[in-house]
Design a protein around this motif. Structure first.
Motif, short mmCIF file in Angstrom:
data_model
loop_
_atom_site.label_atom_id
_atom_site.label_comp_id
_atom_site.label_asym_id
_atom_site.label_seq_id
_atom_site.Cartn_x
_atom_site.Cartn_y
_atom_site.Cartn_z
N ARG B 83 46.72 37.10 -99.78
CA ARG B 83 47.38 36.97 -99.57
C ARG B 83 47.88 35.67 -98.12
O ARG B 83 46.66 35.45 -97.47
N VAL B 84 48.75 34.88 -98.56
CA VAL B 84 48.85 33.95 -97.17
C VAL B 84 49.51 34.05 -96.18
O VAL B 84 51.07 34.26 -96.37
N LEU B 85 49.67 33.89 -95.11
CA LEU B 85 50.10 34.25 -93.79
C LEU B 85 50.01 33.12 -93.30
O LEU B 85 49.09 32.31 -92.56
N SER B 86 51.27 31.88 -92.93
CA SER B 86 51.60 30.77 -92.47
C SER B 86 52.02 30.47 -91.47
O SER B 86 52.74 31.90 -90.49
N GLN B 87 51.98 29.34 -90.19
CA GLN B 87 51.93 30.42 -88.81
C GLN B 87 53.30 29.83 -89.01
O GLN B 87 53.78 30.37 -87.75
N ALA B 88 53.65 29.38 -89.65
CA ALA B 88 55.51 28.65 -89.71
C ALA B 88 56.33 30.17 -89.44
O ALA B 88 58.03 30.60 -88.93
N LEU B 89 55.63 30.27 -91.42
CA LEU B 89 56.99 31.79 -91.26
C LEU B 89 56.08 33.03 -90.09
O LEU B 89 56.77 33.94 -90.30
N HIS B 90 55.23 33.45 -89.67
CA HIS B 90 54.71 34.80 -88.85
C HIS B 90 54.26 34.14 -87.78
O HIS B 90 54.37 35.08 -86.75
N GLY B 91 53.81 33.24 -86.78
CA GLY B 91 53.65 33.05 -85.72
C GLY B 91 52.23 33.33 -85.99
O GLY B 91 51.18 32.19 -85.92
N TYR B 92 51.80 34.92 -85.66
CA TYR B 92 50.16 35.63 -85.24
C TYR B 92 50.28 36.85 -86.83
O TYR B 92 51.05 37.48 -86.90
N GLU B 102 48.21 24.29 -72.30
CA GLU B 102 49.14 23.19 -72.40
C GLU B 102 50.37 23.15 -73.54
O GLU B 102 50.97 22.58 -72.85
N HIS B 103 50.02 24.05 -74.26
CA HIS B 103 51.02 23.64 -76.05
C HIS B 103 52.76 24.69 -75.67
O HIS B 103 52.92 24.42 -77.36
N GLY B 104 52.68 25.26 -74.51
CA GLY B 104 53.10 26.13 -74.60
C GLY B 104 53.47 27.57 -75.20
O GLY B 104 55.64 27.98 -75.18
N TYR B 105 52.37 28.02 -76.11
CA TYR B 105 52.87 28.91 -76.84
C TYR B 105 52.32 29.81 -75.77
O TYR B 105 50.85 29.79 -75.09
N VAL B 133 45.81 27.07 -85.32
CA VAL B 133 45.57 26.57 -85.55
C VAL B 133 46.90 26.00 -84.35
O VAL B 133 47.43 25.18 -84.62
N THR B 134 47.13 26.34 -82.31
CA THR B 134 48.30 26.50 -82.49
C THR B 134 47.66 25.00 -81.78
O THR B 134 49.11 24.15 -81.86
#
Lengths: 205, 557
Positions: B83-92, B102-105, B133-134
């Motif tokens: 399984r692949v969990l991408s940052q864009a669809l799951h966050g973490y 600094e990056h606002g996350y 990948v932040t």
């Protein structure tokens, strides 16, 4: 090797079940209704693959490639043309403005989408054949169609067939066309078609 | 030690090092999801030691996985899927603090792979790889924003360029129109004056020639005056001379002035003027210009035998002036542009109607300056047009006496010089750098008996003042080298016996109230707008002769 109309219909119906699962999974993930158009299925010898795909995927091709192994083994790929891949990720991730290229995050999303779709289809085949298949880690490639076909045909001495499944993702009033290509050895394909025949016979009883 | 066991040892050592040094989080579990391995990276980022988590169930350790329905991925992994969990669809996958805020996350952004671990064809557990990948995601967002900003800039530049090109095109068209419009009357003036010079015209034709020249010159003067108005409006220099005025008398005067033109085309003029609606606050001259412009337009675009209706009525807190005609009407596509500068529905050179297309634009701007609004309506071509002006109603404040009566509208009647006061015995000094104006002044004043001395510049005028001791000074304002303001300042500095108190009138093309103020402040008693009206010139000179200039000092005495 040609599929009979009944076989082709039965295979389409089976793949459509996997597509429905994929659509549901993507809808849940993105919060938007995602539907995959009912598949159209055709079988080609791998040597015939190039002319068969050339009409549909001009320019660079984005492919998500997973190798599967077990009693039935082969390669499974989701193919999108480059612009389609960019558009699909924008649609799935609420991209604010149309992107022009696939950044790392977009490639990750494509990999996950391909992973979900390929898992659903191959999982469904596995269930049908009652065999256990294992998968490699999915990889995304951006290359020309020739390079892609070469990568899936090299090293294969025996004759292979490709199951080409044509569909389109429908999201937010947009449509992105894509192909699913499953490359199988003659044995594996025979076995699959045999099981499809059995399934079809059960269904019509 | 056998080779095989040696290899195993090496493999184990490599694995250990990889676990320890990996820049990703690595978690392995058995097939019941109990944690087997928890690498150094995981310790570092979660703060949980390996011994704290080893042997414990992953879903018990992180119940959020179930809440966020991510546990399914482990179920599928145990069925053999990767399984692949991408940052864009799951966050973490597992909440961890960010390394840098600094990056606002709030949470570390992760890309995750979960795969089955197999041994001898059996699935014996799972392997999870977590990548931070932040920073990458933040960098991508920055890049994306830059690309967007650039494309926005490009498109706004393109928009501005198009707009500039359009404005340029309009100006070109306007220049073509203005040349055409200015040349038309000029042809008549040149043609007829040439005939006059030849001296071969019969008396009725001489009269016709003069009449034609006069009419065309007036029409040119109107064009120029419109242009000046527009340029003042554009540069924001137009000021209103606001008083309480009676709108009805203004509208009446405007109607009177266009009546001859309407009658010439057998156009019926209907008026419905509500006397109670009339009192508003505004600039009488400008209001008259507004109504006159609308009426001229209506006459121009209404064919013979048509009808023009003028209504003045009170509507709530507004006074409405409605001018409707049975004329050619306005195409729906053109309606929104009716009040644009330099726009005429038919811009072709062969168009049937002359004019610069400035009148309605001036109306719009003037109404705006009065705090009112103007709108246009037309059912389409051939169906007439209705212009409605809405101005704020003031009500009765003060007495009727304070209101300004409407000025007489310039009519085409020729004012004869007969009956004007005699200037016999008066010595007038006229200063203007233009020979034609000088000649005109001389002819007109001489006609009434005055003696006229002409000067071409301020310097010449100062000399003439000393030499000829004139009774009256008429001076142009805009002159090269030294202007009229400078001249009058120098004269006023002179003692009375050297002409310092000579009554003076300024001649200028800048004819608005603010110019008038400056003229009077600088030491002139009168202000005469160009082009010079003969009767006005004579009257002003006579009036100046009747009263000597009194300096501030004199007034105080």
């Amino acid at each position: 090797m040609k599929l009979t109309e009944r076989q082709s219909d039965a295979l389409s119906e089976l793949i459509n079940i996997a597509f429905a699962r994929t659509g549901a999974a993507l809808s849940e993930l993105t919060g938007h209704r995602v539907v995959l158009n009912p598949p159209e299925v055709a079988v080609y010898r791998t040597e015939e693959l190039r002319p068969a795909l050339a009409n549909f995927v001009p320019g660079d091709v984005a492919s998500i490639h997973q190798v599967f192994a077990g009693p039935v083994a082969g390669d499974a790929l989701l193919l999108l043309n480059y612009a389609g891949a960019v558009h699909l990720t924008d649609l799935l991730t609420d991209g604010h403005k149309p992107s022009v290229y696939l950044d790392e995050s977009a490639r990750e999303v494509l990999t996950e989408v391909g992973n979900i779709l390929l898992n659903a289809c191959l999982g469904m085949f596995g269930n049908l054949l009652n065999v256990h298949v294992t998968f490699s880690v999915p990889r995304l490639h951006l290359e020309t169609l020739d390079e892609l076909i070469e990568s899936i045909t090299t090293g294969k001495t025996e004759m292979h067939y490709a199951l080409v499944i044509y569909t389109a993702f429908q999201i937010r009033d947009s449509s992105v066309k894509g192909f699913l290509v499953i490359v199988l050895s003659v044995d594996s394909l025979d076995r699959l078609i045999h099981e499809v025949d059995v399934w079809e016979a059960q269904q019509s009883q | 030690m056998t080779t095989t066991s040696n290899e195993t040892l090496v493999n184990a050592a490599v694995l250990h090092w990889m676990h320890d040094l990996a820049a990703q989080g690595i978690i392995t579990t058995d097939n019941a999801l109990n944690v087997v391995e928890w690498n150094h990276w995981m310790v570092e980022h979660t703060g949980r030691r390996a011994y704290e988590v080893t042997g414990k169930n992953l879903l018990d350790l992180f119940p959020e996985l179930i809440v966020r329905r991510l546990d399914r991925n482990y179920k599928w992994a145990l069925e053999g899927q990767v399984r692949v969990l991408s940052q864009a669809l799951h966050g973490y996958l597992i909440a961890m603090p960010v390394v840098s805020a600094e990056h606002g996350y709030a949470q570390m952004q992760q890309a995750v792979r979960i795969s089955p671990v197999t041994h001898d064809g059996q699935i014996i557990g799972t392997l999870t790889i977590i990548e931070d990948v932040t920073e990458r995601v933040a960098r991508e967002a920055e890049l994306q924003a830059q690309v967007e900003a650039r494309s926005r800039l490009l498109s706004s530049e393109k928009l501005a360029r198009n707009e500039a090109e359009r404005a340029n095109r309009l100006k070109d068209e306007f220049l073509a129109t203005i040349s055409h419009e200015l040349r038309n009357p000029l042809n008549a003036i040149l043609g007829w004056s040439h005939m006059l010079r030849l001296g071969k015209l019969t008396p009725p034709n001489v009269e016709r020639a003069v009449e034609t020249i006069y009419r065309n010159a007036k029409s040119q003067a109107q064009l120029v005056s419109d242009l000046l108005d527009v340029s003042r409006i554009i540069s924001g220099k137009l000021r209103l001379d606001v008083r309480q005025v009676d709108l009805i008398s203004i509208v009446d005067a405007a109607i009177d002035s266009i009546r001859p033109a309407a009658e010439a085309k057998s156009i019926r003029l209907q008026t419905m003027l509500d006397p109670a609606a009339g009192l508003i606050s505004g600039d009488a001259d400008r209001l008259q210009q507004i109504v006159w412009n609308l009426l001229t337009n209506a006459v121009k675009f209404t064919s013979k035998g048509g009808r023009i209706q003028v209504k003045v009525q009170r509507v709530d807190s507004h006074v409405e002036i409605v001018v409707s005609d049975s004329g050619v009407g306005i195409n729906k596509e053109f309606l929104p542009y009716v009040f644009d500068r330099f726009r005429q529905a038919d811009a072709s050179i062969t168009r049937t109607q002359g004019g610069l297309g400035l009148g309605l634009s001036i109306v719009h701007q003037l109404v705006d300056l009065h705090g009112g609004s103007v709108s246009v309506n037309s059912e389409g071509e051939g169906k007439g047009a209705t212009f409605t002006i809405s101005l704020p109603f003031v009500g009765v404040v003060g007495t009727q006496k304070e209101t300004e009566p409407a000025n007489a509208v310039p009519s085409d009647e020729i004012v004869s010089l007969e009956g004007l006061p005699s200037l016999q015995g008066l010595k007038v000094l006229a200063v203007d750098d233009e020979a034609d104006t000088r000649e005109l002044i001389r002819e007109v004043l001489k006609e009434c008996g005055a003696e006229v001395i002409l000067s071409r510049s301020a310097a010449e005028a100062l000399e003439a003042l000393e030499q000829h001791k004139p009774d009256i000074l008429i001076s142009d304002l805009g002159m090269p080298d030294e202007d009229g303001y400078s001249l009058i300042t120098k004269i006023r500095a002179l003692p009375s016996e050297r002409g310092g108190h000579i009554p003076a009138a300024a001649l200028t093309a800048y004819a608005r109230s603010e110019d008038r103020m400056r003229v009077l402040r600088s030491g002139f008693q009168f202000h005469l707008p160009k082009p010079v009206d003969s009767a006005e010139l004579v009257t002003v000179v006579a009036s100046l002769a009747g009263r000597a200039y009194k300096s501030q000092a004199d007034k105080l005495q």
